[in-house]
Design a protein around this motif. Structure first.
Motif, PDB file in Angstrom:
ATOM      1  N   ARG A 185      41.247  61.881  40.093  1.00 18.80           N
ATOM      2  CA  ARG A 185      41.753  60.537  39.785  1.00 18.80           C
ATOM      3  C   ARG A 185      43.138  60.301  40.398  1.00 18.80           C
ATOM      4  NH1 ARG A 185      43.912  57.112  35.624  1.00 18.80           N
ATOM      5  NH2 ARG A 185      42.424  55.445  35.158  1.00 18.80           N
TER       6      ARG A 185
ATOM      7  N   ILE B   7      45.152  52.091  43.291  1.00 16.56           N
ATOM      8  CA  ILE B   7      44.702  50.704  43.406  1.00 16.56           C
ATOM      9  C   ILE B   7      45.207  50.164  44.741  1.00 16.56           C
ATOM     10  CG2 ILE B   7      45.007  48.383  42.450  1.00 16.56           C
ATOM     11  CD1 ILE B   7      44.969  49.773  39.662  1.00 16.56           C
TER      12      ILE B   7
ATOM     13  N   VAL C 119      40.026  49.461  46.412  1.00 15.56           N
ATOM     14  CA  VAL C 119      39.996  49.708  44.971  1.00 15.56           C
ATOM     15  C   VAL C 119      40.736  48.607  44.216  1.00 15.56           C
ATOM     16  CG1 VAL C 119      40.653  51.303  43.119  1.00 15.56           C
ATOM     17  CG2 VAL C 119      39.859  52.198  45.322  1.00 15.56           C
ATOM     18  N   GLN C 120      40.036  48.012  43.237  1.00 15.15           N
ATOM     19  CA  GLN C 120      40.665  47.015  42.363  1.00 15.15           C
ATOM     20  C   GLN C 120      40.992  47.632  41.000  1.00 15.15           C
ATOM     21  OE1 GLN C 120      38.131  43.755  41.135  1.00 15.15           O
ATOM     22  NE2 GLN C 120      39.880  42.399  40.877  1.00 15.15           N
ATOM     23  N   LYS C 121      40.084  48.514  40.520  1.00 18.33           N
ATOM     24  CA  LYS C 121      40.243  49.063  39.173  1.00 18.33           C
ATOM     25  C   LYS C 121      39.633  50.460  39.118  1.00 18.33           C
ATOM     26  CE  LYS C 121      38.963  46.075  36.010  1.00 18.33           C
ATOM     27  NZ  LYS C 121      38.162  45.360  34.994  1.00 18.33           N
ATOM     28  N   LEU C 122      40.300  51.375  38.421  1.00 22.25           N
ATOM     29  CA  LEU C 122      39.754  52.712  38.177  1.00 22.25           C
ATOM     30  C   LEU C 122      38.983  52.672  36.862  1.00 22.25           C
ATOM     31  CD1 LEU C 122      42.952  54.760  39.046  1.00 22.25           C
ATOM     32  CD2 LEU C 122      40.889  54.627  40.414  1.00 22.25           C
ATOM     33  N   LEU C 123      37.729  53.107  36.872  1.00 22.90           N
ATOM     34  CA  LEU C 123      36.892  53.026  35.679  1.00 22.90           C
ATOM     35  C   LEU C 123      36.727  54.380  34.975  1.00 22.90           C
ATOM     36  CD1 LEU C 123      34.129  50.645  37.076  1.00 22.90           C
ATOM     37  CD2 LEU C 123      36.151  50.037  35.767  1.00 22.90           C
TER      38      LEU C 123
ATOM     39  N   LYS D 223      38.119  57.584  33.220  1.00 21.48           N
ATOM     40  CA  LYS D 223      39.364  57.915  32.516  1.00 21.48           C
ATOM     41  C   LYS D 223      39.766  59.375  32.698  1.00 21.48           C
ATOM     42  CE  LYS D 223      40.018  53.906  30.506  1.00 21.48           C
ATOM     43  NZ  LYS D 223      40.344  52.953  31.552  1.00 21.48           N
TER      44      LYS D 223
ATOM     45  N   VAL E 171      34.970  53.551  40.416  1.00 19.23           N
ATOM     46  CA  VAL E 171      35.931  52.473  40.628  1.00 19.23           C
ATOM     47  C   VAL E 171      35.207  51.143  40.795  1.00 19.23           C
ATOM     48  CG1 VAL E 171      37.643  53.979  41.752  1.00 19.23           C
ATOM     49  CG2 VAL E 171      35.973  52.766  43.146  1.00 19.23           C
ATOM     50  N   MET E 172      35.966  50.067  40.627  1.00 16.14           N
ATOM     51  CA  MET E 172      35.469  48.739  40.985  1.00 16.14           C
ATOM     52  C   MET E 172      36.250  48.294  42.214  1.00 16.14           C
ATOM     53  SD  MET E 172      35.508  45.124  38.922  1.00 16.14           S
ATOM     54  CE  MET E 172      34.178  45.525  37.816  1.00 16.14           C
TER      55      MET E 172
ATOM     56  N   GLU F  88      37.361  45.378  45.176  1.00 13.36           N
ATOM     57  CA  GLU F  88      37.776  43.966  45.123  1.00 13.36           C
ATOM     58  C   GLU F  88      36.583  43.026  45.253  1.00 13.36           C
ATOM     59  OE1 GLU F  88      40.863  43.581  48.061  1.00 13.36           O
ATOM     60  OE2 GLU F  88      42.397  44.298  46.671  1.00 13.36           O
TER      61      GLU F  88
END
Length: 64
Positions: A6, A11, A33-37, A39, A49-50, A52
């Motif tokens: 991670r 981002i 990368v927009q968001k790390l999913l 944890k 990840v999500m 953009e």
């Protein structure tokens, strides 16, 4: 660089991910990368990840 840790994924980083439906074929999708999913600090199949574009997948490689 691989996407199992991670701490390596930031981002805004450009990455190649594999989507759930592409896991068998191994088809990669490039995006930012927009968001790390995920944890946890690491994951054997790659950090989820999500992008953009809204695509969700596991990071297979981090591009420069």
């Amino acid at each position: 660089m691989n996407g199992n840790k991670r701490e390596n994924i930031k981002i805004g980083a450009k990455v190649n991910v594999v989507q759930k439906q592409d896991q068998r074929s191994g088809k990669l999708t490039e995006g930012v990368v927009q968001k790390l999913l995920t944890k946890s600090p690491n994951h054997p199949h790659g950090i989820k990840v999500m992008l953009e574009s809204g695509i969700v997948g596991r990071v297979k490689e981090i591009l420069k």
